[in-house]
Design a protein around this motif. Sequence first.
Motif, PDB file in Angstrom:
ATOM      1  N   PHE A  43       0.835  -1.204   0.000  1.00 30.12           N
ATOM      2  CA  PHE A  43       0.000   0.000   0.000  1.00 30.12           C
ATOM      3  C   PHE A  43       0.870   1.255   0.000  1.00 30.12           C
ATOM      4  O   PHE A  43       0.662   2.175  -0.798  1.00 30.12           O
ATOM      5  CB  PHE A  43      -0.932   0.009   1.210  1.00 30.12           C
ATOM      6  CG  PHE A  43      -1.817   1.230   1.283  1.00 30.12           C
ATOM      7  CD1 PHE A  43      -3.028   1.245   0.619  1.00 30.12           C
ATOM      8  CD2 PHE A  43      -1.430   2.356   1.998  1.00 30.12           C
ATOM      9  CE1 PHE A  43      -3.851   2.369   0.663  1.00 30.12           C
ATOM     10  CE2 PHE A  43      -2.243   3.482   2.048  1.00 30.12           C
ATOM     11  CZ  PHE A  43      -3.448   3.487   1.383  1.00 30.12           C
ATOM     12  N   ARG A  79      -7.727  -2.027  -0.641  1.00 29.42           N
ATOM     13  CA  ARG A  79      -7.075  -0.737  -0.844  1.00 29.42           C
ATOM     14  C   ARG A  79      -5.900  -0.878  -1.802  1.00 29.42           C
ATOM     15  O   ARG A  79      -5.690  -0.025  -2.676  1.00 29.42           O
ATOM     16  CB  ARG A  79      -6.615  -0.178   0.501  1.00 29.42           C
ATOM     17  CG  ARG A  79      -7.767   0.156   1.446  1.00 29.42           C
ATOM     18  CD  ARG A  79      -7.272   0.593   2.820  1.00 29.42           C
ATOM     19  NE  ARG A  79      -8.387   0.733   3.752  1.00 29.42           N
ATOM     20  CZ  ARG A  79      -8.274   1.125   5.018  1.00 29.42           C
ATOM     21  NH1 ARG A  79      -7.063   1.428   5.500  1.00 29.42           N
ATOM     22  NH2 ARG A  79      -9.341   1.222   5.798  1.00 29.42           N
ATOM     23  N   ARG A 107     -15.061   3.904  -3.674  1.00 28.56           N
ATOM     24  CA  ARG A 107     -13.903   4.485  -4.368  1.00 28.56           C
ATOM     25  C   ARG A 107     -14.351   5.664  -5.216  1.00 28.56           C
ATOM     26  O   ARG A 107     -15.398   5.615  -5.862  1.00 28.56           O
ATOM     27  CB  ARG A 107     -13.263   3.419  -5.267  1.00 28.56           C
ATOM     28  CG  ARG A 107     -12.132   3.919  -6.144  1.00 28.56           C
ATOM     29  CD  ARG A 107     -11.804   2.879  -7.207  1.00 28.56           C
ATOM     30  NE  ARG A 107     -10.552   3.129  -7.866  1.00 28.56           N
ATOM     31  CZ  ARG A 107     -10.390   3.959  -8.889  1.00 28.56           C
ATOM     32  NH1 ARG A 107     -11.432   4.615  -9.367  1.00 28.56           N
ATOM     33  NH2 ARG A 107      -9.188   4.125  -9.429  1.00 28.56           N
ATOM     34  N   CYS A 152      -3.490   9.552  -2.490  1.00 29.90           N
ATOM     35  CA  CYS A 152      -4.509   8.600  -2.036  1.00 29.90           C
ATOM     36  C   CYS A 152      -4.910   8.945  -0.613  1.00 29.90           C
ATOM     37  O   CYS A 152      -4.059   9.168   0.255  1.00 29.90           O
ATOM     38  CB  CYS A 152      -3.961   7.174  -2.093  1.00 29.90           C
ATOM     39  SG  CYS A 152      -5.118   5.956  -1.440  1.00 29.90           S
ATOM     40  N   SER A 203      -7.547  -4.021   3.700  1.00 31.97           N
ATOM     41  CA  SER A 203      -6.195  -3.701   3.237  1.00 31.97           C
ATOM     42  C   SER A 203      -5.925  -4.199   1.816  1.00 31.97           C
ATOM     43  O   SER A 203      -5.363  -3.474   0.990  1.00 31.97           O
ATOM     44  CB  SER A 203      -5.159  -4.276   4.203  1.00 31.97           C
ATOM     45  OG  SER A 203      -5.300  -5.691   4.320  1.00 31.97           O
ATOM     46  N   ILE A 228     -10.654   6.499  -1.000  1.00 38.03           N
ATOM     47  CA  ILE A 228     -11.058   5.121  -0.736  1.00 38.03           C
ATOM     48  C   ILE A 228     -11.771   5.071   0.607  1.00 38.03           C
ATOM     49  O   ILE A 228     -11.298   5.635   1.595  1.00 38.03           O
ATOM     50  CB  ILE A 228      -9.835   4.171  -0.710  1.00 38.03           C
ATOM     51  CG1 ILE A 228      -9.097   4.231  -2.051  1.00 38.03           C
ATOM     52  CG2 ILE A 228     -10.267   2.739  -0.424  1.00 38.03           C
ATOM     53  CD1 ILE A 228      -7.825   3.401  -2.080  1.00 38.03           C
ATOM     54  N   VAL A 282      -7.670   7.683   2.558  1.00 39.71           N
ATOM     55  CA  VAL A 282      -8.692   6.779   3.081  1.00 39.71           C
ATOM     56  C   VAL A 282      -9.677   7.631   3.866  1.00 39.71           C
ATOM     57  O   VAL A 282      -9.306   8.314   4.827  1.00 39.71           O
ATOM     58  CB  VAL A 282      -8.068   5.694   3.981  1.00 39.71           C
ATOM     59  CG1 VAL A 282      -9.159   4.802   4.562  1.00 39.71           C
ATOM     60  CG2 VAL A 282      -7.067   4.857   3.187  1.00 39.71           C
TER      61      VAL A 282
END
Length: 299
Positions: free
Chosen positions: A184, A232, A212, A199, A229, A223, A201
Amino acid sequence: MPGESGKKLFVGPRFRRIRQQLGLSQTQIAEGLGISPSYINLIERNQRPVTAQILLRLAETYDLDLRDLATADEDRFFAELNEIFSDPLFRQIDLPKQELRDLAELCPGVTHALQRLYAAYTEARRGETLVAAQMADREGSQFDANPIERVRDLIEANRNYFPELETTAENLRDELNVPTEGLFTALAARLREKHSIVCRVMPVDVMRETLRRFDRHRRQLLISELVDSSGRNFQLALQIGFVECGAAIDAIVSRAGALDDTARRLYRITLANYFAAAAMMPYQAFHSAAEALSYDVHV
């Protein structure tokens, strides 16, 4: 419920549900019933039966109706599970009825989750049919086939193998050179440093009904926190597929011949998903591991 003294029952999940509704710990309810906490633990895990005397003591001590331990919910859960697994989607799975009944009795939470998942699946399929019908109505005979089916035919025609995407995905993993637990961070860094895409979360109340979203203007990939996980990682790899494999994807799409806009867009998304999956699980590395482990499925 039978009251004879020798009657033994395995009602662990229902016993645990009642204890939790009373707001009691295993130690507290054990004290109230005059038995050990370890025995309560075994009862709730269905590793020990509960006698009729204990059930009567439970009813008297906490003023309960023993019908609370009846199997009505489990019967209903079993019927719903039976309906779900009767769907043609599962026709190749030989699932004994007893396993469904065990699931309904021992794992009511899992049963509820399966119900919600299946409801979402049927709603998605209904949406596919509706979109196809609307497209056909709007464009008339121009659309001889459902665009979803058209893309499926293209995938099958290529035997679900697109070597250019496979190679690019494997090269990406080689460049990142990180274990799965660091994927990630590495993917997010690549998007940020190479494509100026950040990115983030986001909490579920911000994302609402979507998992998304890509904000093109702010160059942000959002996200939902609901995505686990591995999910993602997949979404990051998918975004990299769009920005780094656009030309390769367009070339594959062009080889498909004449496609309407909906089928073309769906095909591109499918190919980007293919790239993301290949990046998360590179075929050569997976094949080498399978060979080394003698194809031991459990390992």
